[in-house]
Design a protein around this motif. Sequence first.
Motif, PDB file in Angstrom:
ATOM      1  N   THR A 217      34.282  13.694  51.707  1.00 32.65           N
ATOM      2  CA  THR A 217      34.615  13.847  53.123  1.00 32.65           C
ATOM      3  C   THR A 217      34.631  15.325  53.511  1.00 32.65           C
ATOM      4  O   THR A 217      34.132  15.699  54.582  1.00 32.65           O
ATOM      5  N   SER A 218      35.182  16.149  52.645  1.00 33.18           N
ATOM      6  CA  SER A 218      35.219  17.593  52.916  1.00 33.18           C
ATOM      7  C   SER A 218      33.811  18.162  53.025  1.00 33.18           C
ATOM      8  O   SER A 218      33.521  18.965  53.934  1.00 33.18           O
ATOM      9  N   ALA A 219      32.933  17.745  52.115  1.00 32.30           N
ATOM     10  CA  ALA A 219      31.557  18.247  52.132  1.00 32.30           C
ATOM     11  C   ALA A 219      30.870  17.846  53.437  1.00 32.30           C
ATOM     12  O   ALA A 219      30.140  18.650  54.046  1.00 32.30           O
ATOM     13  N   ALA A 220      31.083  16.602  53.873  1.00 28.41           N
ATOM     14  CA  ALA A 220      30.442  16.134  55.106  1.00 28.41           C
ATOM     15  C   ALA A 220      30.987  16.875  56.321  1.00 28.41           C
ATOM     16  O   ALA A 220      30.234  17.364  57.178  1.00 28.41           O
ATOM     17  N   LEU A 221      32.312  17.003  56.404  1.00 30.51           N
ATOM     18  CA  LEU A 221      32.936  17.591  57.596  1.00 30.51           C
ATOM     19  C   LEU A 221      32.874  19.111  57.586  1.00 30.51           C
ATOM     20  O   LEU A 221      33.249  19.741  58.595  1.00 30.51           O
ATOM     21  N   SER A 222      32.425  19.703  56.500  1.00 28.71           N
ATOM     22  CA  SER A 222      32.260  21.170  56.491  1.00 28.71           C
ATOM     23  C   SER A 222      31.211  21.591  57.525  1.00 28.71           C
ATOM     24  O   SER A 222      31.168  22.762  57.913  1.00 28.71           O
ATOM     25  N   ARG A 223      30.401  20.656  57.999  1.00 28.75           N
ATOM     26  CA  ARG A 223      29.415  20.966  59.048  1.00 28.75           C
ATOM     27  C   ARG A 223      30.090  21.289  60.365  1.00 28.75           C
ATOM     28  O   ARG A 223      29.472  21.856  61.282  1.00 28.75           O
ATOM     29  N   LEU A 224      31.374  20.945  60.495  1.00 30.64           N
ATOM     30  CA  LEU A 224      32.121  21.274  61.712  1.00 30.64           C
ATOM     31  C   LEU A 224      32.716  22.676  61.668  1.00 30.64           C
ATOM     32  O   LEU A 224      33.195  23.169  62.675  1.00 30.64           O
ATOM     33  N   ARG A 225      32.653  23.282  60.513  1.00 23.34           N
ATOM     34  CA  ARG A 225      33.279  24.597  60.329  1.00 23.34           C
ATOM     35  C   ARG A 225      32.397  25.701  60.933  1.00 23.34           C
ATOM     36  O   ARG A 225      31.180  25.541  61.048  1.00 23.34           O
TER      37      ARG A 225
END
Length: 226
Positions: A217-225
């Motif tokens: 989940t962290s890897a996927a949502l890192s695109r929001l960073r």
Amino acid sequence: MTDPFIPPITEDDIANYLANTPDFFDRHAGVLAAVQLSSPHGQRAVSLQERQAELLRDKIKGLELKAAEMIRHGQDNSTIADRLQRWTRELLRTREARDLPEVAAREIATQFLVPQVAIKVWDVAPAFMTLACAQGASEDVKAFSSSLSRPYCGANPGLEAAGWLDDPKAVASLALIPLRTAEGQAAFGLLVLGSPDAQRFAADMGTDFLERMGELTSAALSRLRP
């Protein structure tokens, strides 16, 4: 007349003698055939051979139960692996970064049969600051998330993060999974899983799978960073 200075022979002495003298029954084969033992399944006496057969049957039964348990665990692991693959596939298929939190939460609920799922993120890029998942996390929650070295599992004591779920009053157990870009880094989000079953996310459960879920989940949502 018994010599009082010679200790009596004990059962242990007899057992040690027989264990260390394997050819005893070769010399006294009749004794071996005449040995009678009590049966564990009643008061009757059985021969040594029959008792050995009973012990062997019990051992085989125990091995069969262990084998069945191993097969069941293998099937469970295979099922989990299939669900994890389907969830990851949906994340990879999501083109728009802003859709990822919703997809991740929806697929966790669907694939892993989790009744309630919520995700909050913070410190996101300006383009994503208006997303619902980027709103409402207090500084206390952010600090708490960063303090977690592994997922929190246990009862629902009314934590703030439980309030992100659709029906927090129906939740008896929680899993709180910090989202971070790398081990040791401050959390940039929190994945919340809730269940009405008090044992679904018990305090003593293993967290290896939840940690892997948090990493993906962290890897996927890192695109929001930023």
